[in-house]
Design a protein around this motif. Structure first.
Motif, short mmCIF file in Angstrom:
data_model
loop_
_atom_site.label_atom_id
_atom_site.label_comp_id
_atom_site.label_asym_id
_atom_site.label_seq_id
_atom_site.Cartn_x
_atom_site.Cartn_y
_atom_site.Cartn_z
N VAL A 108 -6.51 25.58 9.61
CA VAL A 108 -6.22 26.71 11.39
C VAL A 108 -6.84 25.12 12.02
CG1 VAL A 108 -6.24 28.36 13.50
CG2 VAL A 108 -6.32 28.45 10.69
N LEU A 109 -5.61 24.52 12.48
CA LEU A 109 -6.09 23.62 13.86
C LEU A 109 -5.20 23.69 14.73
CD1 LEU A 109 -5.21 20.68 11.18
CD2 LEU A 109 -7.08 21.65 11.71
N PRO A 110 -6.00 23.85 16.12
CA PRO A 110 -5.83 24.91 17.01
C PRO A 110 -4.59 23.60 17.86
CG PRO A 110 -8.11 25.71 17.66
CD PRO A 110 -7.41 25.06 16.19
N GLU A 111 -5.10 22.62 17.72
CA GLU A 111 -4.48 21.10 18.94
C GLU A 111 -2.80 21.10 17.55
OE1 GLU A 111 -6.64 19.03 14.49
OE2 GLU A 111 -7.21 21.20 16.20
N LEU A 112 -2.29 21.74 16.95
CA LEU A 112 -1.11 22.07 16.49
C LEU A 112 -0.46 22.48 17.22
CD1 LEU A 112 -1.42 22.17 12.15
CD2 LEU A 112 -0.95 19.41 13.78
N ALA A 113 -0.59 23.13 18.31
CA ALA A 113 0.16 24.66 19.10
C ALA A 113 0.64 23.78 19.75
CB ALA A 113 -1.18 25.32 19.64
N ARG A 114 2.26 24.29 19.97
CA ARG A 114 3.48 23.67 20.27
C ARG A 114 2.93 23.99 21.92
NH1 ARG A 114 7.34 21.43 17.36
NH2 ARG A 114 6.12 20.64 15.52
N THR A 115 2.37 24.13 23.26
CA THR A 115 1.96 23.97 24.38
C THR A 115 3.10 24.14 25.63
OG1 THR A 115 0.91 22.42 24.80
CG2 THR A 115 -0.79 24.31 23.97
N GLU A 116 3.69 23.41 25.02
CA GLU A 116 4.41 23.32 25.41
C GLU A 116 5.79 24.59 25.49
OE1 GLU A 116 6.18 21.03 21.54
OE2 GLU A 116 4.47 20.92 23.00
N ARG A 117 5.62 24.94 25.04
CA ARG A 117 6.81 26.40 24.21
C ARG A 117 6.81 27.34 25.20
NH1 ARG A 117 8.02 27.22 18.55
NH2 ARG A 117 11.01 27.56 19.90
N GLY A 118 4.91 26.99 25.33
CA GLY A 118 4.79 28.61 26.32
C GLY A 118 3.73 29.45 25.09
N ASN A 119 3.41 30.62 25.92
CA ASN A 119 1.88 31.09 25.53
C ASN A 119 2.57 31.87 24.37
OD1 ASN A 119 -0.83 32.21 25.74
ND2 ASN A 119 -0.12 34.10 26.16
N THR A 120 3.72 32.41 24.18
CA THR A 120 4.77 33.73 23.56
C THR A 120 4.64 32.67 22.27
OG1 THR A 120 4.73 34.85 24.88
CG2 THR A 120 6.24 35.40 22.53
N LEU A 121 5.40 31.12 22.13
CA LEU A 121 5.47 30.71 20.93
C LEU A 121 4.55 29.51 20.30
CD1 LEU A 121 9.57 30.33 21.94
CD2 LEU A 121 8.13 32.04 20.43
N ALA A 122 3.42 29.05 20.98
CA ALA A 122 3.19 28.35 21.01
C ALA A 122 2.77 28.13 19.74
CB ALA A 122 1.74 28.24 22.10
N ARG A 123 1.35 29.20 19.31
CA ARG A 123 0.73 28.95 17.54
C ARG A 123 1.68 29.13 16.47
NH1 ARG A 123 -3.44 32.50 16.95
NH2 ARG A 123 -2.00 34.34 17.79
#
Length: 189
Positions: A108-123
């Motif tokens: 589980v690597l938080p840095e892989l989140a796609r934050t540009e996709r917004g809070n709902t989709l990022a993780r």
């Protein structure tokens, strides 16, 4: 007292869409096939949406990985998973199918989140690798995950009514995922 003692009463179970879908991996020449029901039995009732996400991501990734492997088979113990998603339903599904958690191939690597996709989709990103092949599954932006679910999940000090509603939202998300083919839930990169 168990940490699970305060869990709200769960809604009546509803039939799971497409109960015949399976995930297939191989171990030492033996074909292993898992259903969504198998994954839920392993995980328990807590996070059916997370189980459904992992089931769909695996359903999307395994055929791609099989197509790039010798013999068209994916060895379960060769699969590595990297994701920003830390939910227990997904983790347990990946463990059952791949044994990646106990063998330290689940990260589980938080840095892989796609934050540009917004809070709902990022993780909702799952990277699966085996050998030289890697496939990244990214949740489609088709209303699969409700903003309300993300907001309520992150809310501290939920009321009993909010906890009960969260259980309903989990089942609704499960159904939105399972009523679609994995390719209609996750895109691959």
């Amino acid at each position: 007292m168990s940490k699970h003692a305060a869990t709200p009463e769960r809604p009546e179970p509803t039939p799971v869409p497409h109960p015949d879908r399976t995930l297939t991996v191989w171990e030492d020449g033996v074909e292993l096939t898992f259903t969504f029901a198998d994954c839920m039995k392993y995980h328990g009732p807590g996070f059916p949406g997370g189980v459904a996400h992992a089931f769909a991501a695996l359903g999307r990734a395994l055929p791609v990985l099989a197509a790039s492997s010798a013999g068209g088979r994916v060895e379960r113990r060769d699969i590595t998973v990297r994701t920003p998603f830390g939910g227990p339903g997904a983790r347990d599904t990946f463990e059952l199918v791949t044994r990646a958690v106990t063998e330290n191939r689940y990260n589980v690597l938080p840095e892989l989140a796609r934050t540009e996709r917004g809070n709902t989709l990022a993780r909702y990103v799952f990277e699966l690798s085996t050998g030289d092949a890697t496939v990244t599954c990214v949740l489609r932006d088709d209303g699969i995950v409700a903003d309300e679910f993300i907001e309520l999940t992150g809310k501290p000090d939920k009321t009993a009514a909010e906890l009960a509603h969260l259980e309903v939202l989990k089942l609704q998300m499960r159904d939105r995922i399972l009523e679609r083919e994995p390719a209609a839930v996750y895109d691959v990169e």
